[in-house]
Design an enzyme around this catalytic site. Structure first.
Site, PDB file in Angstrom:
ATOM      1  N   LYS A 205       1.519   6.788   8.784  1.00  0.00           N
ATOM      2  CA  LYS A 205       1.453   7.203  10.182  1.00  0.00           C
ATOM      3  C   LYS A 205       1.756   8.681  10.304  1.00  0.00           C
ATOM      4  CE  LYS A 205       3.490   2.874  11.278  1.00  0.00           C
ATOM      5  NZ  LYS A 205       4.789   2.255  11.129  1.00  0.00           N
TER       6      LYS A 205
HETATM    7  N1  ATP Z   1      -0.557   3.638   2.379  1.00  0.00           N
HETATM    8  C1  ATP Z   1      -0.058   2.428   2.177  1.00  0.00           C
HETATM    9  N2  ATP Z   1      -0.400   1.740   1.083  1.00  0.00           N
HETATM   10  C2  ATP Z   1       0.052   0.494   0.881  1.00  0.00           C
HETATM   11  N3  ATP Z   1       0.891  -0.147   1.718  1.00  0.00           N
HETATM   12  C3  ATP Z   1       1.272   0.480   2.825  1.00  0.00           C
HETATM   13  C4  ATP Z   1       0.824   1.798   3.114  1.00  0.00           C
HETATM   14  N4  ATP Z   1       1.362   2.171   4.284  1.00  0.00           N
HETATM   15  C5  ATP Z   1       2.101   1.146   4.720  1.00  0.00           C
HETATM   16  N5  ATP Z   1       2.076   0.128   3.842  1.00  0.00           N
HETATM   17  C6  ATP Z   1       2.765  -1.157   3.968  1.00  0.00           C
HETATM   18  O1  ATP Z   1       2.533  -1.694   5.248  1.00  0.00           O
HETATM   19  C7  ATP Z   1       3.691  -2.353   5.754  1.00  0.00           C
HETATM   20  C8  ATP Z   1       4.046  -1.817   7.114  1.00  0.00           C
HETATM   21  O2  ATP Z   1       4.426  -0.477   6.995  1.00  0.00           O
HETATM   22  P1  ATP Z   1       5.032   0.402   8.147  1.00  0.00           P
HETATM   23  O3  ATP Z   1       4.797  -0.192   9.471  1.00  0.00           O
HETATM   24  O4  ATP Z   1       6.438   0.760   7.806  1.00  0.00           O
HETATM   25  O5  ATP Z   1       4.068   1.684   8.062  1.00  0.00           O
HETATM   26  P2  ATP Z   1       4.173   3.075   7.276  1.00  0.00           P
HETATM   27  O6  ATP Z   1       2.895   3.781   7.458  1.00  0.00           O
HETATM   28  O7  ATP Z   1       4.673   2.851   5.891  1.00  0.00           O
HETATM   29  O8  ATP Z   1       5.247   3.841   8.084  1.00  0.00           O
HETATM   30  P3  ATP Z   1       5.661   5.354   7.912  1.00  0.00           P
HETATM   31  O9  ATP Z   1       4.866   6.121   8.898  1.00  0.00           O
HETATM   32  O10 ATP Z   1       7.111   5.267   8.266  1.00  0.00           O
HETATM   33  O11 ATP Z   1       5.376   5.754   6.501  1.00  0.00           O
HETATM   34  C9  ATP Z   1       4.751  -2.172   4.687  1.00  0.00           C
HETATM   35  O12 ATP Z   1       4.754  -3.324   3.890  1.00  0.00           O
HETATM   36  C10 ATP Z   1       4.256  -0.998   3.875  1.00  0.00           C
HETATM   37  O13 ATP Z   1       4.682  -1.093   2.547  1.00  0.00           O
END
Ligand code: ATP
Length: 430
Positions: A205
């Protein structure tokens, strides 16, 4: 496998993006494959970044993808009693103590019994970890820290398999100690490879990853997004790459084919899947899905012909207005005339004559008219292309495009005749 319980646990700090959506999908498929249950847990303990609005948007996007869950959404901010109770037990057992955090505020710390250890990851085998220091489990504002809330919830929700992105690997060591301290069995862990952006960094995000919401607004189909995501970290035993929808994925999916390698997000491949899925939809359904993207509605009574006329060239639902506009928009006879070969006036005159008395409202009649035109060409020693190409140019102003019968029905016989007539006159004048 008996009583499988898995969870998708997003934090409501932004829109659902492809990384999160893939995690949701794999949890969903895992649950369905084992006849288990999928829980949705909203991890909203970060007060600064969490927003209720994002939670609603994530729910909407999951619904759009068709990823329905069996329990929840459970919101961590509603479960503070539970974390406080678990923290109390750890404190009473001498495993947690109060101390000042880095900012000098009182917080509750967990003291792991060891500093290093190991756990098993289903995709990676044994994972060793070390250098675990005492860490905060209840923050100064009374909110649980991420690792603590996740473990307390996984225990309370009787989660059997934790399926998430590999960026959580460094957390897992701490979490393993917490399960043990709480006297609970560890779930099994499957850490999926990361989905990387074009820049090679984790889609996130915070780095403006393409959100599911944007994809919906750009005219992607949920089936195409799911199909694309399913192949990021999973392969079908027979190498199959196209799946009509979730039901088919559920039927074909098997966790033994999961891999742990990272995958790079490839926008072209996603578009390719979208185009293929657009082609397989029934015309009526496609017409309905196109509707919100159109500036003017599809011609009444001819909606399905309009869909057939543009579907081959469509890659996104949002391509529809442009493609339809190209077919139905005005044609400049002067411009057209310059591109028509000299002999084409005769062919267009014949086409006008043959169209007279016929009123092709439907495809069948339009095909009959085209057959008659081909016969006329043959009788006059001309190839079919010599008459059909000028006809296409006269009707659309383009050298290629959808089948002529679609165009004739879409324009309607009167407009089609008018365009042929004008092109013929312009050619004669040229
Ligand atoms: N780029 C990615 N690749 C693989 N898994 C992901 C990825 N981004 C998020 N996830 C997985 O999706 C799930 C939900 O993640 P979350 O809502 O915390 O989003 P995020 O994009 O990781 O948040 P942030 O913006 O804090 O990095 C978690 O299990 C996370 O491991």
């Amino acid at each position: 496998m008996a009583d499988v319980r898995v969870r998708f646990a997003p934090s409501p700090t932004g829109d659902l993006h492809l990384g999160g959506a893939r995690t949701a999908l794999f949890n969903y498929l895992f649950a369905r494959h084992h006849g288990g249950r999928l829980l949705l847990r909203i991890e909203d303990t970060d007060r600064e970044r969490s927003r209720r609005e994002y939670e609603e948007r994530i729910l909407k996007d999951l619904r759009w993808l068709g990823l329905d869950f069996d329990e929840g959404p459970h919101r961590q901010s509603d479960r503070r009693e539970l974390y406080a109770g678990a923290a109390r037990r750890l404190k009473e057992g001498g495993l947690a103590y109060e101390a000042e955090d880095e900012a000098g505020r009182r917080a509750l710390y967990f003291r792991p019994p060891q500093r290093s250890g190991r756990f098993r990851d289903e995709l990676r085998g044994e994972v060793r970890f070390g250098k675990i220091r005492d860490f905060v489990i209840l923050k100064s504002d009374g909110m649980p820290a991420y690792n603590f809330a996740a473990v307390v919830d996984d225990v309370h929700m009787e989660i059997t398999h934790v399926i998430r992105g590999e960026e959580h690997l460094p957390n897992t060591g701490r979490q393993v100690f917490l399960y043990r301290a709480l006297g609970a069995p560890e779930p099994r862990f499957l850490h999926l490879g990361l989905i990387l952006g074009p820049d090679g960094r984790k889609l996130s995000k915070r780095h403006g990853a393409r959100s599911v919401r944007e994809l919906r607004e750009e005219g992607y189909l949920p089936e195409a997004v799911l199909n694309y995501l399913a192949l990021l970290g999973w392969t079908h035993p027979a190498g199959r790459e196209e799946f009509a929808g979730l039901a088919e994925l559920v039927a074909e999916w098997d966790p033994s084919r999961l891999g742990a390698s990272p995958a790079r997000f490839d926008p072209e491949r996603l578009l390719h899947f979208n185009a293929r899925h657009l082609r397989r939809l029934p015309a009526r359904q496609l017409a309905r899905l196109m509707q919100p993207f159109l500036e003017t509605p599809l011609p009444p009574g001819r909606e399905e012909v309009a869909v057939e006329a543009v579907r081959e060239e469509m890659r996104l639902l949002s391509d529809a207005p442009r493609l339809l506009g190209r077919l139905l928009g005005p044609v400049d006879p002067g411009e057209v005339a310059g591109r028509l070969p000299e002999g084409s006036a005769g062919a267009l005159a014949a086409a006008c004559r043959l169209l007279e008395g016929r009123w092709p409202e439907g495809l069948e009649e339009a095909r009959e008219f085209l057959s008659a035109l081909r016969r006329w060409a043959k009788e006059h020693g001309m190839g079919a292309r010599e008459v059909l190409h000028p006809l296409r140019v006269a009707l659309t102003g383009e050298d290629r495009g959808p089948r002529l019968e679609y165009i004739i029905v879409l324009l309607g016989p009167e407009e089609a005749r008018r365009r042929m007539e004008r092109a013929r006159e312009a050619r004669l004048r040229a």
